[in-house]
Design an enzyme around this catalytic site. Structure first.
Site, mmCIF file in Angstrom:
data_model
loop_
_atom_site.group_PDB
_atom_site.id
_atom_site.type_symbol
_atom_site.label_atom_id
_atom_site.label_comp_id
_atom_site.label_asym_id
_atom_site.label_seq_id
_atom_site.Cartn_x
_atom_site.Cartn_y
_atom_site.Cartn_z
ATOM 1 N N ASP A 106 0.248 -29.839 6.849
ATOM 2 C CA ASP A 106 1.200 -28.770 7.161
ATOM 3 C C ASP A 106 2.276 -29.374 8.073
ATOM 4 O O ASP A 106 3.215 -30.008 7.590
ATOM 5 C CB ASP A 106 0.375 -27.649 7.815
ATOM 6 N N LYS A 134 2.260 -28.881 2.311
ATOM 7 C CA LYS A 134 3.343 -27.924 2.594
ATOM 8 C C LYS A 134 4.518 -28.716 3.143
ATOM 9 O O LYS A 134 4.763 -28.739 4.355
ATOM 10 C CB LYS A 134 2.883 -26.921 3.665
ATOM 11 N N PHE A 155 0.066 -19.245 3.676
ATOM 12 C CA PHE A 155 -1.237 -19.545 4.253
ATOM 13 C C PHE A 155 -2.275 -19.391 3.158
ATOM 14 O O PHE A 155 -2.410 -18.341 2.549
ATOM 15 C CB PHE A 155 -1.566 -18.644 5.455
ATOM 16 N N ASP A 162 -9.738 -22.479 5.282
ATOM 17 C CA ASP A 162 -10.333 -21.264 5.830
ATOM 18 C C ASP A 162 -9.324 -20.385 6.551
ATOM 19 O O ASP A 162 -8.249 -20.843 6.954
ATOM 20 C CB ASP A 162 -11.434 -21.628 6.833
ATOM 21 N N ARG A 168 -13.950 -20.785 2.819
ATOM 22 C CA ARG A 168 -13.969 -22.211 2.467
ATOM 23 C C ARG A 168 -14.687 -22.469 1.153
ATOM 24 O O ARG A 168 -14.405 -23.430 0.462
ATOM 25 C CB ARG A 168 -14.697 -23.018 3.553
#
Ligand code: IMP
Ligand code: MG
Length: 180
Positions: A106, A134, A155, A162, A168
């Site tokens: 991220d 991302k 997200f 998770d 998960r």
């Protein structure tokens, strides 16, 4: 009581498996045959890394060593910006080819921190492999050598990812919605 539920399937289990197979094939062909260590970043990397190892040709898989480091930066769906590292590496990586595996990159803070810690141990090389990237969220310029899928700024949960410890175990990747 409000339950948050994963919403829309973003990447199906079948799409994931076929992409992981492609990554495994690519990684196997890039190996020089030198001793190699695969390092997964817990907890998110676990399902991806196990599938990746399982899909490597037996000749490659049988010579590998693998271990995990533990990194935490998220609380809920927000990055805290601080990466906590625990569970130190239990294997020697000096003069080894290292492949670092994570489920998602991220801002890049986690990968950058892990790479810095591993580099001190003087491996021959370090390459990185992430399932999801991302790209638009990047703050730290980390190298991604093998990328499963580039995704938008959403997200996501599932396949290791998770929301506060949940989801998960999904076989697919879903966009997480907080509002249902
Ligand atoms: P970074 O340090 O900002 O690159 O974030 C990487 C870590 O944040 C990953 O290893 C995940 O644990 C977590 N993370 C980032 N984005 C998501 C997401 O969309 N869903 C679940 N976890 C995420
Ligand atoms: Mg993680």
């Amino acid at each position: 009581m409000s339950h948050s539920r994963p919403q829309k399937v973003l990447i199906s289990a079948e799409e994931i498996q076929s992409r992981v197979q492609e990554l495994a094939t690519q990684i196997a062909s890039d190996f020089t045959g030198a001793p190699a260590v695969v390092v997964g970043i817990l907890n998110g990397a676990a399902p991806f890394m196990m599938d990746l190892l399982r899909l490597l040709p037996a000749s490659v898989a049988s010579t590998l060593v693998y271990d995990f480091v533990d990194a935490t930066s998220y609380r809920g769906s927000e990055s805290t910006g601080e990466v906590q590292l625990s569970h130190p590496l239990g294997v020697n990586i000096a003069e080894q080819e290292v492949l670092v595996v994570d489920g998602i990159v991220d801002t890049g803070a986690t990968l950058q921190t892990v790479l810095a810690v591993l580099k001190v141990k003087r491996p021959t090389s370090i390459r990185t492999c992430v399932l999801l990237d991302k790209v638009s969220r990047r703050k730290f310029d980390v190298p991604v050598d093998y990328r499963g899928f580039e995704i938008e700024d959403l997200f996501v949960v599932g396949y290791g990812m998770d929301f506060d410890g949940q989801f998960r175990g999904l076989r697919h990747v879903a966009v997480h919605s907080l509002s249902t």
